[in-house]
Design a protein around this motif. Structure first.
Motif, short mmCIF file in Angstrom:
data_model
loop_
_atom_site.label_atom_id
_atom_site.label_comp_id
_atom_site.label_asym_id
_atom_site.label_seq_id
_atom_site.Cartn_x
_atom_site.Cartn_y
_atom_site.Cartn_z
N VAL A 212 -1.23 2.80 9.22
CA VAL A 212 -1.84 2.13 8.08
C VAL A 212 -1.45 0.67 8.12
CG1 VAL A 212 -2.00 1.98 5.56
CG2 VAL A 212 -1.84 4.22 6.67
N VAL A 213 -2.44 -0.20 8.21
CA VAL A 213 -2.22 -1.65 8.13
C VAL A 213 -2.83 -2.11 6.82
CG1 VAL A 213 -2.62 -3.89 9.20
CG2 VAL A 213 -2.34 -1.86 10.64
N HIS A 214 -1.98 -2.49 5.90
CA HIS A 214 -2.47 -2.89 4.57
C HIS A 214 -2.55 -4.41 4.51
CE1 HIS A 214 -3.47 -2.86 0.43
NE2 HIS A 214 -2.32 -3.39 0.04
N ALA A 215 -3.74 -4.93 4.83
CA ALA A 215 -3.94 -6.39 4.88
C ALA A 215 -4.76 -6.91 3.71
CB ALA A 215 -4.63 -6.77 6.20
N HIS B 174 -1.90 -9.59 -9.19
CA HIS B 174 -0.95 -8.51 -9.05
C HIS B 174 -1.63 -7.14 -9.01
CE1 HIS B 174 3.08 -10.44 -9.27
NE2 HIS B 174 2.29 -11.46 -9.52
N ARG B 175 -2.79 -7.03 -9.61
CA ARG B 175 -3.52 -5.77 -9.51
C ARG B 175 -3.89 -5.48 -8.05
NH1 ARG B 175 -6.15 -2.02 -12.48
NH2 ARG B 175 -7.95 -1.01 -11.52
N VAL B 176 -4.38 -6.50 -7.35
CA VAL B 176 -4.78 -6.31 -5.95
C VAL B 176 -3.56 -6.25 -5.04
CG1 VAL B 176 -6.05 -7.27 -4.01
CG2 VAL B 176 -7.04 -7.37 -6.31
N ASN B 177 -2.69 -7.24 -5.15
CA ASN B 177 -1.60 -7.38 -4.17
C ASN B 177 -0.45 -6.40 -4.37
OD1 ASN B 177 -3.19 -9.49 -3.33
ND2 ASN B 177 -1.68 -11.08 -3.67
N VAL B 178 -0.13 -6.08 -5.63
CA VAL B 178 1.00 -5.18 -5.88
C VAL B 178 0.52 -3.75 -6.13
CG1 VAL B 178 3.04 -4.75 -7.30
CG2 VAL B 178 2.35 -7.10 -6.81
N ARG B 179 -0.37 -3.58 -7.12
CA ARG B 179 -0.89 -2.24 -7.38
C ARG B 179 -1.59 -1.69 -6.13
NH1 ARG B 179 -3.18 0.93 -11.93
NH2 ARG B 179 -5.06 2.00 -11.18
N GLY B 180 -2.37 -2.53 -5.44
CA GLY B 180 -3.06 -2.08 -4.23
C GLY B 180 -2.08 -1.62 -3.16
N THR B 181 -1.01 -2.36 -2.98
CA THR B 181 0.01 -1.96 -2.00
C THR B 181 0.67 -0.65 -2.41
OG1 THR B 181 0.43 -4.28 -1.42
CG2 THR B 181 2.12 -2.68 -0.82
N PHE B 182 0.99 -0.53 -3.69
CA PHE B 182 1.59 0.71 -4.19
C PHE B 182 0.67 1.91 -3.93
CE2 PHE B 182 1.12 3.50 -7.97
CZ PHE B 182 2.22 4.31 -7.76
N LEU B 183 -0.61 1.79 -4.26
CA LEU B 183 -1.52 2.92 -4.11
C LEU B 183 -1.76 3.29 -2.65
CD1 LEU B 183 -4.15 2.07 -6.88
CD2 LEU B 183 -2.45 3.90 -6.92
N VAL B 184 -1.94 2.28 -1.79
CA VAL B 184 -2.16 2.55 -0.37
C VAL B 184 -0.90 3.12 0.26
CG1 VAL B 184 -2.64 1.48 1.88
CG2 VAL B 184 -4.03 0.88 -0.12
N ASN B 185 0.25 2.57 -0.08
CA ASN B 185 1.50 3.08 0.49
C ASN B 185 1.83 4.47 -0.02
OD1 ASN B 185 3.79 0.59 1.63
ND2 ASN B 185 1.60 0.30 1.42
N ARG B 186 1.46 4.76 -1.26
CA ARG B 186 1.69 6.10 -1.78
C ARG B 186 0.89 7.14 -1.00
NH1 ARG B 186 0.48 8.05 -7.94
NH2 ARG B 186 -1.65 7.59 -7.25
#
Length: 247
Positions: free
Chosen positions: A90-93, A114-126
């Motif tokens: 998974v490459v989260h760019a 922060h919705r895109v950069n933080v929440r998005g990272t959290f959801l993809v990484n989860r």
């Protein structure tokens, strides 16, 4: 007697239709991985990327997915599993940038960032933590500006600092799974995201911050992504600054 062929590894690349994400998708496809490109909205751009990668011999599919949406993040991984049999890399760019002095920054812009950069990272990484196969890799895109601390970058740098923390801690939570988790933190890179709104003098000044005195290219970053996705198995829980020596 023929030797069994190893199953093809599968990568998801968010933000994969442009900039660093696209170059990373191209590199992983050239490395032999099947690639799912996730993009937010530009159908034409995504299809052009798919066509280019397929013309070069790659196996690639595009999926429209807003990474900050919980259902879309889950559906993205489901599509990868249904299409190619699983997920290995998974490459989260995917990410956005908003630049202004802190005193002038609007709350709506802060929340969107922060919705895109933080929440998005959290959801993809989860999803990655739940579904990436053994031997896999999770690679988040951070930024060297967390350490450079440039004026006007405070909210953006704060969002990438959160990416760094998520990366380091997730690497420890996946103990025993044979999955690496790292972040790649570029310096100034010649992408539309970086160049937007900057005059020539500003770009030149930022380019000369590093001893090589040039902007990075998406290909410079993709080389590191490729290494972490493949042979770089002993690198884990790290934030790797890829910035020509700016820090």
């Amino acid at each position: 007697m023929t030797t069994p062929t190893a199953p093809r590894r599968v990568a998801i690349v968010t933000g994969g239709s442009r900039g660093i994400g696209r170059q990373s998708a191209e590199r992983l496809a050239a490395d032999g991985l099947a690639v799912i490109i996730a993009y937010a909205s530009n159908d034409r751009e995504a299809q052009e990327t798919v066509a280019a990668l397929q013309a070069a011999g790659g196996t690639v599919t595009a999926v429209r997915a807003e990474v900050s949406d919980e259902g879309a993040a889950e559906a993205l991984f489901t599509t990868a599993e249904q299409t190619y049999g699983g997920v290995d890399v998974v490459v989260h760019a995917a990410g956005i940038m908003r630049l202004k002095p802190l005193a002038e920054f609007q709350v709506d812009d802060f929340d969107r960032l922060h919705r895109v950069n933080v929440r998005g990272t959290f959801l993809v990484n989860r999803q990655a933590a739940r579904r990436v196969r053994a031997g896999g890799a999770v690679i988040n895109l951070s930024s060297s500006v967390v350490e450079l601390a440039l004026p006007t970058y405070a909210p953006y740098a704060a969002s990438k600092g959160a990416v760094d923390a998520l990366t380091r801690i997730l690497s420890k939570e996946l103990r025993g799974r044979d999955i690496t988790v790292n972040a790649v933190a570029p310096g100034p890179v010649a992408t539309d995201l970086f160049l937007d709104g900057k005059d020539e003098a500003t770009v030149e000044r930022l380019a000369k911050m590093n001893p090589l005195e040039r902007l990075g290219t998406p290909g410079d970053i993709a080389e590191v992504v490729s290494f972490l996705a493949g042979p770089g198995r002993w690198i884990n829980g790290q934030v790797i600054r890829v910035n020509g020596g700016a820090i």
